[in-house]
Design a protein around this motif. Structure first.
Motif, mmCIF file in Angstrom:
data_model
loop_
_atom_site.group_PDB
_atom_site.id
_atom_site.type_symbol
_atom_site.label_atom_id
_atom_site.label_comp_id
_atom_site.label_asym_id
_atom_site.label_seq_id
_atom_site.Cartn_x
_atom_site.Cartn_y
_atom_site.Cartn_z
ATOM 1 N N ALA A 364 6.127 30.242 -19.559
ATOM 2 C CA ALA A 364 4.789 29.424 -19.713
ATOM 3 C C ALA A 364 4.694 28.743 -18.051
ATOM 4 O O ALA A 364 3.893 28.628 -17.274
ATOM 5 N N ALA A 365 6.088 28.297 -17.366
ATOM 6 C CA ALA A 365 6.131 27.610 -16.331
ATOM 7 C C ALA A 365 5.909 28.491 -14.939
ATOM 8 O O ALA A 365 5.243 28.298 -14.356
ATOM 9 N N ARG A 368 2.159 30.161 -14.749
ATOM 10 C CA ARG A 368 0.997 29.386 -14.493
ATOM 11 C C ARG A 368 0.296 29.573 -13.274
ATOM 12 O O ARG A 368 0.852 29.388 -12.184
ATOM 13 N N ALA A 430 1.203 32.931 -8.778
ATOM 14 C CA ALA A 430 1.378 32.199 -9.899
ATOM 15 C C ALA A 430 2.546 31.072 -9.536
ATOM 16 O O ALA A 430 3.143 31.163 -8.403
ATOM 17 N N PHE A 431 2.953 29.988 -10.241
ATOM 18 C CA PHE A 431 3.805 29.046 -9.628
ATOM 19 C C PHE A 431 5.164 29.559 -9.549
ATOM 20 O O PHE A 431 5.990 29.126 -8.488
#
Length: 568
Positions: A364-365, A368, A430-431
């Motif tokens: 999920a992280a 993101r 993305a992150f």
């Protein structure tokens, strides 16, 4: 040099007088004898500078003609695990070691969890010892000790013990014979370890580059002194011998460079600090496994073999060390660098399952979305003058984040930029991709420097060993020229801010990450800055926020006009 994995049978090391008497049906009071013994082959595998790269990453092989070949995906912990599993089927006593920087400057999959997944993975691979690298000190001595011994008392409480409730620490031993605790006058952690392999006691002694204090946060290594690497190794040898070490292997987190192919055996063109270290070592040390310079090589230095396996798990060095057990000496060394590509060896099921759990926990992280880029990737490679599109972008980002507290000029060190900024479909970064660029978790510091100090700062770019200097990346509106023909200390010309010449006696407000602010990367002038403001703002947060704010702007993220210019 192709590694032979044939292991000769070993005869008993010594027959006591009683054993000899039984064997010969004779009894001779007071006699001793030594049976003839065959050589033993000790097989080692070495990596260095893994930097928490649990997943494969981009690697550009070098052909036999020295030309760069098409880039491939290589490395990652699953490729390392698969290779070790295959090689241990050939020799179950294979010894796995590292020359440092297993963690630090790590991609998000590891750094999100204070690098605990990488430590756990190395435990699973039965790593036995690693020299401490400078990046093991990124979060300070306290965190290094936690990574060794386990526990959750960490300077990174938001990350430590978040992957699981109980972190046991490294089962392997970190070694640093040249890191002395000033309070005790003794090594901060063990300097050496002795492993018994096929009856041979292999002494492993580890050191980190003496210049560590210039490349890590000063506050994180307070009370530690970093000594001469070769002197520390030589000093440890008599004690290792007293404890039974038959042969000595040096794990040195310092390296060199060469124009030779990474796979070329017996290369003779190695240059750099590790050469001087190797030349000063006791003759008993025949093998030096090095790191730090992210190079691949298999070189000969005054009769010693000096190896390095690139970085990020792209390569592994296989070593067959033949030991004369009658005389306790190394009589032969065969070495080979092997590219580790996913799928080249049957998968290690335990590691595959472990990585699946880490990815799911992190998914999920990592996915993101941060921002859609105008173009991708944004490269960290510098032009001839020393300016990189990604470096300029980061300098702009840290300036934008601190303008509200008066910042006028932003600086970024090239060594802090670890990867190109990549993006996924539709150029959406993305992150996890942004974090791979700035993985250190540095915070931003704003300070006052005079124009004269800024000039001194820019001149310090040529204090490093690199002939092209260590170039600071600078923010929009700030520019200068430099002339390589002029002496070091007087190379910088025509410094301007917003089109106006910089005034020597005027004070300017600048921003840099806390590593630079403490004088890191051989920029001591930063440490003299006054009126300092510790913002607590992460450089990564400043970067991602800036990317959101400029999302979709322009055709390219490269600067419209050069900021750093080299005189012709």
């Amino acid at each position: 040099m192709t590694v032979s994995l044939h292991v000769p049978a070993r005869l008993p090391a010594r027959l006591s007088c009683v054993a000899f008497a039984i064997a010969s049906a004779l009894s001779v009071a007071g006699c001793t004898t030594t049976a003839s013994r065959e050589p033993v082959t000790i097989n080692l595998v070495a990596i260095n500078d893994f930097h928490g790269n649990l997943e494969p990453s981009r690697y550009t092989p070098t052909g036999l003609d020295g030309a760069k070949e098409q880039a491939i995906r290589a490395g990652g912990i699953e490729a390392v695990a698969a290779a070790l599993q295959a090689w241990r089927k050939e020799d179950k006593d294979l010894l796995f070691v590292s020359a440092g920087d297993l963690v630090g400057a790590s991609p998000a999959l590891s750094s999100l969890w204070a690098d605990e997944p990488t430590i756990e993975a190395m435990n699973m691979l039965d790593l036995r010892a690693s020299a401490v690298g400078n990046h093991e000190f990124d979060a300070g001595r306290k965190e290094l000790l936690r990574q060794q011994h386990g526990g959750c008392d960490s300077p990174r409480p938001a990350k430590a013990c978040q992957m699981g409730p109980d972190f046991k620490g490294a089962k392997f031993t970190y070694l640093a014979a040249n890191v002395i605790d000033s309070a005790t006058g003794k090594p901060f952690i063990p300097g050496y370890k002795i492993e018994t392999v096929k009856g041979v006691k292999v002494g492993l002694v580890g050191v980190v580059l003496q210049d560590t204090q210039s490349v890590v946060m000063a506050s994180g290594i307070a009370g530690l002194a970093f000594g001469d690497e070769a002197e520390a190794i030589n000093r440890a040898i008599p004690e290792m011998r007293r404890q039974g070490a038959d042969v000595i292997v040096a794990l040195v987190h310092e390296g060199g460079t060469t124009t030779d192919n990474p796979m070329q055996p017996d290369c003779a063109n190695l240059k750099g600090p590790v050469v001087d270290i190797a030349k000063k070592l006791d003759p008993v040390v025949r093998l030096v496994i090095s790191g730090h310079s992210h190079q691949g090589y298999l070189c000969n230095v005054d009769g010693r073999i000096v190896t390095q396996a690139g970085s990020y798990g792209h390569l592994a060095t296989r070593i067959a060390m033949q030991v004369d057990t009658a005389r306790d000496r190394v009589t032969g060394l065969r070495v080979e660098n092997v590219v580790l590509k996913p799928g080249d060896f049957p998968a290690d099921a335990r590691m595959t399952a472990f990585m699946a759990s880490v990815k799911e926990r992190s998914r999920a992280a990592l996915i993101r979305p941060v921002a859609r880029l105008a173009s991708a990737p944004v490269l960290r490679m510098q032009n001839e003058a020393g300016e990189a599109p990604l470096g300029s972008l980061i300098a702009d980002a840290v300036l934008a984040a601190t303008r509200n507290v008066g910042a006028q000029i932003g600086f970024m060190n090239e060594g802090g930029i670890r990867k190109d900024l990549e993006a996924g479909p539709d150029n959406v970064a993305a992150f996890g991709q942004a974090q791979a660029v700035l993985p250190f978790g540095n915070t931003l510091v704003v300070m006052d420097l005079t124009g004269a100090q800024i000039r001194t700062l820019l001149e310090q770019q040529w204090r490093s060993a690199s002939p092209n200097g260590s170039m600071l990346q600078v923010s929009n509106g700030f520019s200068y020229r430099w002339d390589a023909k002029r002496p070091v200390g007087s190379r910088v010309l025509d410094i301007t801010l917003d089109g106006k010449p910089l005034e020597a006696g005027k004070t300017y407000r600048v921003v840099a990450n806390d590593f630079l602010a403490e004088g890191g990367d051989n920029f001591p002038e930063f440490a003299k800055g006054s009126n300092r403001l510790e913002t607590g703002l992460l450089d990564l947060d400043a970067f991602t926020e800036y990317l959101r704010n400029i999302e979709g702007q322009g055709a390219s993220l490269a600067p419209a006009a050069p900021r750093i210019m080299k005189a012709q």
